[in-house]
Structures are given as C-alpha cells and as structure tokens.
Design a protein around this motif. Structure first.
Motif, PDB file in Angstrom:
ATOM      1  N   PHE A  50       3.098   4.193  42.574  1.00  0.00           N
ATOM      2  CA  PHE A  50       3.404   3.820  41.191  1.00  0.00           C
ATOM      3  C   PHE A  50       4.484   4.726  40.608  1.00  0.00           C
ATOM      4  CE2 PHE A  50      -0.953   2.208  41.593  1.00  0.00           C
ATOM      5  CZ  PHE A  50      -0.727   0.900  41.202  1.00  0.00           C
ATOM      6  N   PHE A  51       4.397   6.005  40.909  1.00  0.00           N
ATOM      7  CA  PHE A  51       5.311   6.963  40.297  1.00  0.00           C
ATOM      8  C   PHE A  51       6.265   7.591  41.313  1.00  0.00           C
ATOM      9  CE2 PHE A  51       1.371   7.393  37.610  1.00  0.00           C
ATOM     10  CZ  PHE A  51       1.859   6.629  36.566  1.00  0.00           C
ATOM     11  N   ILE A  52       6.220   7.144  42.562  1.00  0.00           N
ATOM     12  CA  ILE A  52       7.057   7.767  43.589  1.00  0.00           C
ATOM     13  C   ILE A  52       8.276   6.894  43.848  1.00  0.00           C
ATOM     14  CG2 ILE A  52       7.146   8.484  45.995  1.00  0.00           C
ATOM     15  CD1 ILE A  52       5.226  10.205  44.870  1.00  0.00           C
ATOM     16  N   PRO A  53       9.485   7.402  43.532  1.00  0.00           N
ATOM     17  CA  PRO A  53      10.675   6.613  43.812  1.00  0.00           C
ATOM     18  C   PRO A  53      10.981   6.589  45.321  1.00  0.00           C
ATOM     19  CG  PRO A  53      11.186   8.593  42.538  1.00  0.00           C
ATOM     20  CD  PRO A  53       9.768   8.687  42.909  1.00  0.00           C
ATOM     21  N   SER A  54      11.862   5.695  45.705  1.00  0.00           N
ATOM     22  CA  SER A  54      12.205   5.579  47.120  1.00  0.00           C
ATOM     23  C   SER A  54      13.002   6.788  47.589  1.00  0.00           C
ATOM     24  CB  SER A  54      13.029   4.317  47.353  1.00  0.00           C
ATOM     25  OG  SER A  54      12.395   3.220  46.763  1.00  0.00           O
ATOM     26  N   GLY A  55      12.859   7.095  48.855  1.00  0.00           N
ATOM     27  CA  GLY A  55      13.758   8.050  49.505  1.00  0.00           C
ATOM     28  C   GLY A  55      13.542   9.498  49.165  1.00  0.00           C
ATOM     29  N   LEU A  56      12.320   9.916  48.853  1.00  0.00           N
ATOM     30  CA  LEU A  56      12.086  11.337  48.573  1.00  0.00           C
ATOM     31  C   LEU A  56      12.127  12.139  49.860  1.00  0.00           C
ATOM     32  CD1 LEU A  56       9.342  11.877  45.908  1.00  0.00           C
ATOM     33  CD2 LEU A  56      11.763  11.486  45.676  1.00  0.00           C
ATOM     34  N   ILE A  57      12.793  13.278  49.795  1.00  0.00           N
ATOM     35  CA  ILE A  57      12.832  14.175  50.946  1.00  0.00           C
ATOM     36  C   ILE A  57      12.367  15.534  50.477  1.00  0.00           C
ATOM     37  CG2 ILE A  57      14.319  15.289  52.625  1.00  0.00           C
ATOM     38  CD1 ILE A  57      16.153  12.751  52.069  1.00  0.00           C
ATOM     39  N   GLY A  83      11.366  19.334  51.355  1.00  0.00           N
ATOM     40  CA  GLY A  83      11.489  20.360  52.376  1.00  0.00           C
ATOM     41  C   GLY A  83      12.152  19.842  53.642  1.00  0.00           C
ATOM     42  N   GLY A  84      13.097  18.909  53.499  1.00  0.00           N
ATOM     43  CA  GLY A  84      13.852  18.417  54.643  1.00  0.00           C
ATOM     44  C   GLY A  84      13.236  17.233  55.352  1.00  0.00           C
ATOM     45  N   ALA A  85      12.020  16.856  54.990  1.00  0.00           N
ATOM     46  CA  ALA A  85      11.377  15.735  55.681  1.00  0.00           C
ATOM     47  C   ALA A  85      11.022  14.647  54.680  1.00  0.00           C
ATOM     48  CB  ALA A  85      10.120  16.220  56.393  1.00  0.00           C
ATOM     49  N   PRO A  86      11.175  13.382  55.074  1.00  0.00           N
ATOM     50  CA  PRO A  86      10.820  12.290  54.157  1.00  0.00           C
ATOM     51  C   PRO A  86       9.324  12.282  53.871  1.00  0.00           C
ATOM     52  CG  PRO A  86      12.068  11.485  56.043  1.00  0.00           C
ATOM     53  CD  PRO A  86      11.706  12.895  56.333  1.00  0.00           C
ATOM     54  N   VAL A  87       8.934  11.887  52.673  1.00  0.00           N
ATOM     55  CA  VAL A  87       7.506  11.832  52.340  1.00  0.00           C
ATOM     56  C   VAL A  87       6.916  10.513  52.832  1.00  0.00           C
ATOM     57  CG1 VAL A  87       7.603  13.321  50.337  1.00  0.00           C
ATOM     58  CG2 VAL A  87       8.033  10.891  50.073  1.00  0.00           C
ATOM     59  N   GLU A  88       5.613  10.525  53.038  1.00  0.00           N
ATOM     60  CA  GLU A  88       4.970   9.338  53.585  1.00  0.00           C
ATOM     61  C   GLU A  88       4.547   8.374  52.469  1.00  0.00           C
ATOM     62  OE1 GLU A  88       0.894  11.944  53.971  1.00  0.00           O
ATOM     63  OE2 GLU A  88       1.638  10.900  55.736  1.00  0.00           O
ATOM     64  N   TYR A  89       5.516   7.978  51.663  1.00  0.00           N
ATOM     65  CA  TYR A  89       5.243   7.021  50.595  1.00  0.00           C
ATOM     66  C   TYR A  89       6.219   5.862  50.724  1.00  0.00           C
ATOM     67  CZ  TYR A  89       2.117  10.077  47.976  1.00  0.00           C
ATOM     68  OH  TYR A  89       1.057  10.849  47.567  1.00  0.00           O
ATOM     69  N   ALA A  90       5.747   4.686  50.334  1.00  0.00           N
ATOM     70  CA  ALA A  90       6.620   3.522  50.425  1.00  0.00           C
ATOM     71  C   ALA A  90       7.764   3.618  49.425  1.00  0.00           C
ATOM     72  CB  ALA A  90       5.810   2.255  50.183  1.00  0.00           C
ATOM     73  N   GLY A  91       7.527   4.255  48.282  1.00  0.00           N
ATOM     74  CA  GLY A  91       8.568   4.375  47.275  1.00  0.00           C
ATOM     75  C   GLY A  91       8.668   3.126  46.418  1.00  0.00           C
ATOM     76  N   GLY A  92       9.653   3.135  45.529  1.00  0.00           N
ATOM     77  CA  GLY A  92       9.846   1.995  44.653  1.00  0.00           C
ATOM     78  C   GLY A  92       9.251   2.205  43.271  1.00  0.00           C
ATOM     79  N   GLY A  93       8.588   3.341  43.061  1.00  0.00           N
ATOM     80  CA  GLY A  93       8.000   3.600  41.746  1.00  0.00           C
ATOM     81  C   GLY A  93       8.999   4.256  40.817  1.00  0.00           C
ATOM     82  N   SER A  94       8.524   4.624  39.633  1.00  0.00           N
ATOM     83  CA  SER A  94       9.410   5.225  38.650  1.00  0.00           C
ATOM     84  C   SER A  94       8.830   6.530  38.143  1.00  0.00           C
ATOM     85  CB  SER A  94       9.609   4.262  37.485  1.00  0.00           C
ATOM     86  OG  SER A  94      10.101   4.965  36.371  1.00  0.00           O
ATOM     87  N   ALA A  95       9.633   7.593  38.210  1.00  0.00           N
ATOM     88  CA  ALA A  95       9.154   8.890  37.743  1.00  0.00           C
ATOM     89  C   ALA A  95       9.097   8.931  36.218  1.00  0.00           C
ATOM     90  CB  ALA A  95      10.050  10.002  38.274  1.00  0.00           C
ATOM     91  N   LEU A  96       9.972   8.166  35.569  1.00  0.00           N
ATOM     92  CA  LEU A  96       9.980   8.198  34.111  1.00  0.00           C
ATOM     93  C   LEU A  96       8.773   7.472  33.515  1.00  0.00           C
ATOM     94  CD1 LEU A  96      13.617   7.743  32.812  1.00  0.00           C
ATOM     95  CD2 LEU A  96      12.254   9.794  33.014  1.00  0.00           C
TER      96      LEU A  96
END
Lengths: 574, 246, 85
Positions: free
Chosen positions: A243-250, A252-265
């Motif tokens: 819900f709150f995790i945007p796409s493409g978070l990295i 500490g150098g590694a991608p996070v295990e979230y689908a992304g697409g959420g909004s931080a705002l």
C-alpha cells in the motif's frame, strides 16, 4: 442507562477499584495511569537530552542499566536514540496528555458538570480504559523485544517505518489506543446529548463540556482514518502488501521484496488527517479547564461565552481541512499547498478569538491569585507563544526553512506542554478537592508552579534559537554538521533545565499523594464555584454522584450578580 | 568557526534567500507586536483588577462589537499575507523553474546515508540506469554500454555549482524519505521514493555550504551530510573537465 | 422485517455477482473503476440503511453519519491529486 440499581449491594475490591463501572473511578484510573506515563515519557527525553548536550558520552548513573536496544556500554547508540524519540512522542501524546485531558478529566467531570449519575455506557467506559491500558503495556513491552521499540518517529513515515524493526508492536499498540479513544468518544457524545440535567440547555453548558464534546467529535471522525492507515501499514509489514511501498526500492544495494506500486505520500495524508485534529484534542480540554478556572478566579462571567463555544466548534470543523500544512515540503502538489496555507492561517483566527476573550475576561474582574488560577493565567502567554510560532510554520515561504527544524519542536512543545499540560496541572489543583475531599498544599503547589514555569521555558525557548540557526530535529549527534555547532551550547542549557524540571516535579508528586490522605479537609465547594460538579458532595457519591439530580436555572458562570449578597450564584439554585 | 553560521539565520547564499528571510522577519515582527500587546494588557489587568477588600467584579454578558477587532485585524492581515506575500513567493520557488539551456541541470539521488550527484556531462544527456548494476563503485547503476552515460559525472556528497547560474535539480530517493536541506540557500525539499521532484535555486555566493538531511531516514540520519561547493564559472569548468572520463 | 432483510441480502448477492461478471468484460481502467465504485456505493448504502438501521434512526444519528461522510469526501478529494493518476 442510569445506575441507581447498582448502589445498594456491597462491592468487592476488584469491582470497586479495578473493573469499576463508576465514571469517577475510571477517571481516576485514567489519571493515575496517564500521570505515570507522562513521567515515564519525560524520563525518556532526559536520556535523549544528555546525548544531545554531550554527544557520545556515557549516560551518568543509569547508563549501565539500560537495555541493549538503547545503549551499549552506557553510551546511547543511534538506533536507541531514534527509538527513544519515537516512544517519547507516542507516549506523551497518546498515553499521556490525551488520556489525562479526555480520559481522566473528561470522564470524571463531564457527567458531574452536566448533572448526570454516570456516563451513558458505563461498561463501554470501563472497556475503553482497559483497552487503553493494554495498548500502553504493549507499547512499553516493545522496549524489551528483540530489535527494540519503534524507531521512525511518532509519525512513522513510510517506507522507513515498514523497513525498520520494532514497528509491528507499535502498530498493534496504536490500534488498541485508537479503539479505546473511539469507545470513549462515542460515550462522551451520547452522554452530552442525552444525560444533561433538566434545564441545562446548550447555552448553559460549562465551556469545559463544550470542549470535551467537540474533542469527542474530533476523535470520532479523525481516528478511524489512522486506524485504517495503521492496519494498512501492518499489512505492509507482515503480509508484504504494497500500500505504501513505491516500485523499485533499493535498500542497502539490494532490491526489497515488495511488489511496489504504492504511494509514500498516502501514509502522510492519512496520518496527518488524524494527527492535526489530534493537536486540538490535546488543546481543547485544556482550554475548557482554563475557562472554568478563569471564570472562578476572576469572579465574573467569562467574556464572550458564545464566541468561545463557537470558536471551539469552528476549530473543530476547520481542523479537518488543514492537515497538509505538515506536508508543504513533502512533494505535495503546489496547488494543494495554496489551499492548505489559506485554511491554516484562517484556523488561527478562532484561536486568537479565544485568547482575546480570556484576556478580556480579566477586565473589570476581581482576581484571586489562588493556585489553579496561577496555572490558568500562565496558560495565556505560554499558549500565546506556542500559537504565534505556529504562524511561520503554516506559511509556506517561512515553513520551507523552518520545517523539520527545532523551531517546530519548540512550537508544539509550547502548545502542548506549557499550554495544555500547564492547564491540566491547574485542573488537578482545581478539582483535587472534588476528587478527594481534601486540598493540596498551597505552599508546595506554588513552589511547584514557579520552578516548573521557569524550567519549562529554559527547555523550550532555546529551541526557537536552534531552529532559526537551522538545526534539524531527530539528530542523534547534532555536532556532526557544521551549521549546528554555534548553537550547541544551548543544548547544555536545555539539558540542565530538563533535569531541574524533573526535580521540580517531586514537590508535586509528594504533595499529591500526601494530600490524598492527609490534606486539609474542605467543604463541598471550596472555590465558591457555580457549575454543577460543586453541587454534589466531595468526593461525589459512588455510582450516583448527586443525592437528587439537580435542576439548572441559569448559565454556568454567574459570579457577582448585581443585587445578590454572595459573589457567586450556583447553576442549581433558583 | 565557520563564517556562514551564527546565532541567527545562516548567511544568504541563494537568489531567493532574501525574500524568504524578509517574510521571516515580517512575520516575527508581527508576532512580537501581538505578544507584547497581549502581555502589557494582561499585566495591566492583573495589577489593576486584583481582588481588593470590598471590590466586586463587573457583572456583564455583553460582547461589544469592538471585541472582535483583534480577530478581524488578524484575518485581514493573514489574507493580505497569503495573497500578496505567500502565494507569489511560493509560486516563484516551486514553479519558476529555470530553462534547461540557461541552467545547470543535474539529478540528486538520496540513499541511506549519502547524497549522490549525477551530472549529465558535456553531452547534456543523462545515461541509462539499471538497478542491477548498482555496486559500491557505481552507486547509480549507470549502464556503461549506453553512450550517453560515458561522460556522466557522479559525485558522492559533493555538489559543485557555478556562481550566477541557476541550478535545476531533480530529486529522487532509492530507499526511504530524505530531505534535501541547504540552510544557506533556504531550500528544503523532501526526497520521496517513487517520485521525481524538481527544485531550483541560484547560488549567489562563492564558498562551501552544507547539505543536511531534514527527514528522519534511519540510524545514520544525523551523519547524512554533504557539501555544496559554489565556484566561479571557470573553476567549475575545470572541475567538470577533471571529472570527465576521457 | 425479516423479509426486508432477506430482500436486501438478495440484492447484495446479485450485486456481488455483477461485480464478478463485469470483470469478464475487460473494460478499460476508467470504466472498470466507475462500475466498481457504483456497485460498491449501492451496497454500502443498502448495508448502512437496513443492516445498520440508519433508515430507522433519529436525526442526530443521521447528522453524525453525514458529517463523517463529509470529512471522508474532503479527505478523498484533497489527496487524489497527490496519489492518483
């Protein structure tokens, strides 16, 4: 539901003091619990203040006893500092000031002031306290779990909060606290609507009741949004939704295990939609108490009763449309910031109106400088500073520099501590005789008052200086950045003020407990006040408050009515 | 001690710092005035109307219209402030982005706990980025096979800018929310993951200034700092050349 | 009374089937959202009016309900520019 049938039978200790249905006992439970939490939240900040004044040096006395999640080898580490910061904010707001202002004073005095025998739903009332208690215990327990307590500030901004340890328990505890507040607010609303004594029309309600009523509505309408937000964040943490995790978070150098697409705002919007009305939840009960004490101490009707009550309502409605002034530099759309800047500046007008009415109440008065009155009078200039320093924060061109600096911290501490908390302390001194039938010691009360005021200003005023110099908030070690160095000596001043402020509370604590058992006995109406809570015995009768439900004949603050011999004219006397 | 900082505001080093400071002074002046008026009135009342032996308070329920004057003055002042000061300045800061041709365009990527500056280099084009290429030597994951990326300049925690040319910066974040804060420029902007947020400012002073992070971003929040180095256009050119891979 | 509840329940079930059915039409984004919101809106109104007894309540309760609705709409419309589209 009236509870007359409950009075006759003998009650066990547990029924009477632990799982009580009596609003007065529940109010006292709220009061003791929230005062303990206030003390605890304050001691957390003493640890932080030591780190700020002497970065990286071992904490004296208690350093070696702290859990590893806060300090290693007696020296606080950054994660510990962040955890203390988050917990200080959360505890002070959700477990300290709100339960004291609403849970304790609201529970105890709202039914008394409207001449009711109890709250409308005594069982929901009891449930509200115990859910609050569980939430509080859970919050404290988070210090002792692996990973420690929440570390992302009381605002819990995503994605940091979703990625940091400790947050899950924080969210669970918040869910409990929100539920408790919602149950309480429904009770307050129904009680005020339905259980007023005969003759107590809306224009005869004491301002404290008005304040509690508006506060309850704020809680009812604002908290569900945070409830929803907290559950979504919980899902993001435990069920890996986005819900709150945007796409493409990295991280500490590694991608996070979230689908992304959420909004931080989105989280910030949901959070502040609650948290701005929450500010008025902290403030309105305090203003209500100040109105009660001012009318009593000036011995005249309060100036502009209708204007004050109207301002409470106006603040209540408008407080739902100002939330995004916390987000001017968050990347929010510029067009939205015009709107929120306008509403924010406008909401200062009713606050100015309230202060103006309080000040004009002093004109032509016959002021008695009793202990509660000192606190109420101090509220005016101190809340004045807090309110005025809100202006540059609600005004975008100045907020862009001051946002997230110590100026903000100074501003809201002036509002909540020297404003609300001072008024609430005044409330304790004012209503203590009603709660326990005894008075608190005046001399030690004055010592407590003067030391507290001086040291509070010693802590909070330098924050404005720091903020103007650009010192950011939430820094574990401000000396790492060059622009913070010049004003670093103020941190030492603030730290010693904070320690002295803690010491200054000792007379209050001792006075409070000694007076419960040994204080000077008082009559039912020691302040010669007019509102209904003084029409019943001190302390009020268990479960029914009044021998006979009073009938109300006049407005709440009829002091010095021309032609009457006594200088006060209680509401329940014709 | 650093010349740029003192007990008041830091030095003004950007073109709009003066305007923002102007509104800070204006607002604080008004606040001080209001507070002093309140305080004097209150002290006067506390002395004049203290309880004396036989005095009775004035009983009145009147709310004369004149008691609304402070509220009305406040409202008028604030509306003037919003429409004639606030909105124009804010629009200038947020919306008056300088043209690409006349400005120094660059990207700044925030991460825990560093700022990475990404200049497009001589060709004016930013190279392609690929998250899977990110490592310690290549914090942005620049794709070397892309011709645009060959002359790109990547600089960690050091923002070089020429004097007298506006900088147009696109802020983005790899992980959590940070906030780009340069006290001397009076600029602060949250850097939100999933968003590209444009900001601009024009340095007006040669020297070294400080970038701080103003939004809690984790355990290293306090040490997430960088430097802005404002140079003369020639020196900036030299720096650009020295950094360009031939 | 019982009959009303059953009718409402039936309507809700039909609307749920409708939602499922519409998904097979593969409408574009705007169309799908419109239909979904429309169906959800009708269902919410039915539940609030009958199952939650709003239809049979006093004016005060209605007042509180509409106030809450008003604030929710404020929240929705003011955050849409930031998070939608």
């Amino acid at each position: 539901m009236q509870t007359e049938h409950l009075e006759s039978h003998q009650e066990t200790f547990i029924r009477k003091w632990v799982f009580s249905l009596d609003h007065k006992t529940i109010g006292l439970q709220y009061m003791f619990t929230s005062l303990i939490f206030l003390l605890f939240g304050f001691s957390l900040v003493l640890l932080m203040r030591w780190q700020l004044a002497y970065p990286g040096s071992a904490l004296p006395l208690i350093g070696s006893y702290l859990p590893d999640s806060i300090a290693a080898g007696g020296v606080m580490h950054p994660a510990g500092y962040n955890a203390l910061g988050a917990m200080h904010g959360t505890i002070m707001i959700f477990l300290g000031v709100v339960p004291l202002g609403v849970g304790a004073f609201g529970n105890y005095f709202l039914p008394l002031q409207i001449g009711a025998r109890d709250m409308a739903f005594p069982r929901i009332n009891m449930m509200s306290y115990w859910i609050y208690f569980i939430g509080g215990v859970l919050m404290l327990a988070s210090f002792f779990v692996p990973g420690g307590a929440a570390q992302s500030g009381w605002t819990s901004y995503v994605p940091l909060s979703i990625l940091s340890p400790g947050q899950t328990i924080w969210l669970f505890a918040m869910t409990f606290l929100i539920t408790s507040s919602l149950l309480g607010s429904i009770n307050f609303i129904v009680t005020t609507l339905n259980l007023r004594a005969p003759g107590l029309t809306w224009s005869r309600l004491p301002l404290f009741v008005w304040a509690q009523f508006v506060t309850a509505l704020l809680l009812l309408f604002a908290f569900p949004v945070l409830q929803a937000g907290a559950i979504l964040q919980l899902l993001d943490r435990v069920a890996k939704t986005s819900f709150f995790i945007p796409s493409g978070l990295i991280v500490g150098g590694a991608p996070v295990e979230y689908a992304g697409g959420g909004s931080a705002l989105l989280w910030q919007h949901l959070f502040w939609f609650l948290a701005h009305p929450e500010v008025y939840v902290l403030l309105l009960p305090a203003m209500g108490i100040v109105a009660e004490i001012l009318a009593n101490g000036t011995r005249k009707p309060i100036f502009g009763y209708k204007e004050i009550a109207g301002s409470f309502c106006f603040i209540g409605v408008l407080s739902f449309m100002v939330w995004a002034h916390h987000m001017f530099v968050s990347g929010m759309k510029t067009s939205l910031s015009y709107l929120f800047m306008t509403t924010t500046m406008i909401i200062s007008v009713p606050s100015v109106a309230i202060i103006t009415c309080f000040l004009l109440s002093l004109k032509g008065a016959s002021i008695q400088f009793k202990l509660p009155m000192l606190f109420a009078l101090t509220f005016l200039p101190m809340f004045g500073i807090g309110g005025l320093t809100g202006l540059p924060l609600g005004f975008t061109p100045t907020d862009v520099y001051l946002h997230d600096t110590y100026y903000v911290i100074g501003h809201f501490h002036y509002v909540v501590v020297t404003g609300s908390l001072i008024a609430l302390m005044g409330g304790i001194y004012y209503w203590f005789p009603k709660m326990f039938g005894r008075k608190m010691n005046e001399f030690w009360g004055k010592i407590h008052f003067w030391t507290t005021i001086v040291f509070m200003n010693g802590i909070f005023f330098p924050m404005f200086i720091q903020g103007l110099a650009g010192v950011q908030r939430r820094l574990y070690d401000p000396t790492v950045q060059a622009h913070n160095l010049v004003v670093q000596p103020t941190n030492v001043l603030m730290t010693y003020s904070a320690i002295l402020l803690m010491i200054a509370q000792i007379p209050f604590i001792v006075n409070f407990f000694v007076s419960i058992f040994k204080g000077e006995k008082t009559e039912d109406n020691p302040w010669q006040a007019t509102t209904l809570e003084w029409a019943c015995p001190s302390p009020p009768l268990p479960h029914k408050n009044f021998e006979k439900i009073p009938t109300v004949y006049k407005g709440p603050y009829e002091y010095n009515v021309p032609g009457e011999s006594s200088d006060f004219s209680p509401q329940h006397l014709p | 001690m650093n010349q740029n900082y003192g007990w008041g505001l830091p030095v003004q080093a950007s073109s709009y710092a003066g305007k923002l400071d102007g509104s800070l002074f204006l607002l604080h002046g008004v606040m001080l005035l209001i507070f002093v008026l309140w305080a004097f009135y209150m002290i006067f009342c506390l002395i004049r109307y203290r309880q004396k032996n036989s005095s009775r308070a004035l009983y009145s329920h009147r709310t004369p219209l004149s008691s609304y004057i402070p509220d009305a003055l406040m409202l008028i002042f604030e509306i003037w402030l919003i429409f004639f000061v606030g909105i124009p300045i804010w629009a200038h800061i947020r919306e008056d982005l300088p043209k690409e041709e006349t400005s120094v365009a660059l990207h700044i990527v925030a991460e825990q706990f560093a700022w990475t500056m990404h200049y497009p280099g001589l060709d004016g084009k930013f190279g392609k980025q690929n998250p899977s290429l990110i490592n310690a030597d290549n914090p942005l994951g620049l794709d070397e096979n892309d011709p645009d990326s060959l002359d790109d300049i990547v600089s960690v925690n050091e923002l070089h800018l020429p004097l007298g040319k506006p900088a147009r910066i696109l802020l983005s974040s790899k992980d959590v929310i940070h906030s780009f804060f340069v006290p001397e420029f009076r600029i602060k902007q949250d850097v939100v993951p999933g968003m590209n947020i444009p900001i601009w400012f024009e340095p007006t002073k040669i020297g070294q200034f400080e970038i701080g992070c103003a939004q809690l971003c984790g355990t290293g929040h306090y040490r997430m700092r960088g430097d802005v180095i404002v140079q003369s256009p020639e020196e900036f050119e030299n720096w650009t050349k020295s950094k360009t891979k031939s | 009374m019982k009959k009303t509840y059953l009718i409402v329940f039936g309507t809700l079930a039909v609307l749920t089937l409708l939602t499922v059915g519409v998904s097979y039409l593969h409408l574009n984004r705007a169309g799908a959202i419109t239909v979904a919101l429309l169906v959800a809106g009708i269902k919410v109104s039915l539940i609030a009016a009958f199952f939650m007894h709003l239809k049979f309540e006093k004016k005060v309760i209605h007042g509180i309900f509409y106030t809450a609705l008003f604030f929710v709409l404020i929240l929705l419309f003011l955050i849409l520019p930031d998070i939608g589209f």
